[in-house]
Design a protein around this motif. Structure first.
Motif, PDB file in Angstrom:
ATOM      1  N   ILE A   1     -28.488  31.806  69.521  1.00 14.50           N
ATOM      2  CA  ILE A   1     -29.531  31.978  68.194  1.00 14.50           C
ATOM      3  C   ILE A   1     -28.925  31.833  67.178  1.00 14.50           C
ATOM      4  O   ILE A   1     -29.114  31.175  66.178  1.00 14.50           O
ATOM      5  CB  ILE A   1     -30.231  33.491  68.395  1.00 14.50           C
TER       6      ILE A   1
ATOM      7  N   ILE B   1     -36.622  30.230  63.568  1.00 14.92           N
ATOM      8  CA  ILE B   1     -36.999  31.493  63.975  1.00 14.92           C
ATOM      9  C   ILE B   1     -38.056  32.081  62.908  1.00 14.92           C
ATOM     10  O   ILE B   1     -38.820  32.789  63.355  1.00 14.92           O
ATOM     11  CB  ILE B   1     -35.564  32.205  63.735  1.00 14.92           C
TER      12      ILE B   1
ATOM     13  N   VAL C   1     -29.868  27.871  66.812  1.00 11.01           N
ATOM     14  CA  VAL C   1     -31.184  27.786  66.523  1.00 11.01           C
ATOM     15  C   VAL C   1     -31.393  27.889  65.038  1.00 11.01           C
ATOM     16  O   VAL C   1     -30.889  28.988  64.351  1.00 11.01           O
ATOM     17  CB  VAL C   1     -32.132  29.035  66.955  1.00 11.01           C
TER      18      VAL C   1
END
Length: 332
Positions: free
Chosen positions: A224, A233, A228
């Motif tokens: 993450i 998110i 990402v």
């Protein structure tokens, strides 16, 4: 820099370790600012830091816990009633670092001993949700205000949840066999050497149980954090999205992990701009409402009581999530 800040940075956050790992990543030819290098740095640093802190904290806490075996905890709670008993049950849960599944045998023992149902549920909610190790780890990753806020809201959920369940008079919703479980009054009188051995064994046992979840959690956190995009998110769990807290809660329920495995994920999510309330909701859902623990609990309580427990805790988690998202500027 004052002494407290230095101790917090070097002993809890272990910035010296971060610098050491960063130097190691550079030494093998990776750029810590790149995705791959950053992922390696995040993973190695967080894994080593979490296991060092876990080993030290679990040893100290388990040594203290040796003075509070289940029988003594039951005796402390026995004969008490009202909101004071719920508060005491929730507080005792914080010094007994059990996961949600491990707390259920204690719930059975307390219920068999005749403790009020609401008090046993305050303990059942608090025990996996809040413990001293999680406080220190939260402070090491975020800050002391966030760590203390988590403890406060966790205890609040446990106290209010247990109080509501106690007021509903659902004692007949506990499986009949639970009432017939034999209760021991064995007194745990241990020597100092035995307490040290107990604490050492607890460290080995808990590390053995949680290491896969820590590695998975840190791996997800590294992904993450470095792979990402923040925009992705934010689109899913951004603080401005009303559905962020319910979605985070639903995502957390099917998972089974100690708080130690969820912390690296929470750290990465906050770093990507996810609201503090959303992250707290996720962590609480994983630790207090994990699907395996609900399945185990279904064996000892009937469906109406299980649904009430799940509903009360879920409402508490959602309320906390929305509230903290609204006042998150106080903490970050």
């Amino acid at each position: 820099m004052n002494l407290f800040t230095w101790m917090n940075d070097q002993l809890l956050r272990m910035l010296w370790l971060s610098d050491l790992v960063t130097a190691g990543v550079e030494a093998i030819g990776l750029d810590p600012a790149s995705r791959i290098g950053g992922s390696v740095q995040f993973f190695v640093y967080d894994v080593i830091k979490i296991f060092i802190l876990l080993s030290v904290l679990i040893f100290v806490i388990s040594y203290v816990q040796s003075y509070f075996p289940p029988e003594r905890t039951r005796r402390i709670l026995g004969g008490r009633s009202g909101i004071g008993a719920n508060i005491l049950g929730a507080l005792l849960g914080t010094i007994t670092p059990f996961c949600s599944c491990s707390s259920i045998p204690l719930f059975i023992g307390f219920t068999a001993a005749g403790l009020p149902l609401g008090v046993t549920f305050s303990f059942l909610i608090s025990s996996p949700l809040v413990d001293m190790a999680s406080v220190i780890l939260l402070a090491s990753i975020f800050s002391w205000p966030i760590a203390l806020a988590y403890v406060g809201v966790g205890l609040l959920v446990a106290i209010i949840g247990g109080t509501i369940i106690g007021k509903l008079g659902m004692e007949d919703q506990v499986a009949a066999f639970v009432r017939n479980v034999p209760v021991t009054d064995a007194d745990e009188t241990l020597s100092r050497a035995e307490r040290v051995a107990f604490a050492r064994d607890q460290v080995l046992d808990i590390i053995h149980k949680v290491w896969p979840y820590v590695l998975i959690g840190v791996g997800i956190g590294a992904a993450i954090h470095n792979w990402v995009p923040a925009e992705t998110i934010s689109a899913l769990l951004g603080q401005d999205k009303w559905w962020a807290v319910p979605v985070a809660t639903l995502i957390g329920i099917p998972m089974y992990a100690d708080i130690f495995g969820t912390l690296p994920i929470a750290e990465a999510l906050v770093g990507k701009g996810v609201g503090l309330g959303t992250v707290l909701a996720f962590m609480m859902a994983v630790t207090a409402l994990s699907l395996p623990s609900l399945i185990m609990l279904k064996r000892v309580v009937k469906l109406p009581l299980l649904a009430t427990f799940t509903g009360v805790v879920t409402v508490g988690i959602l309320t906390i999530g929305f509230t903290f998202n609204a006042i998150t500027h106080w903490f970050i």
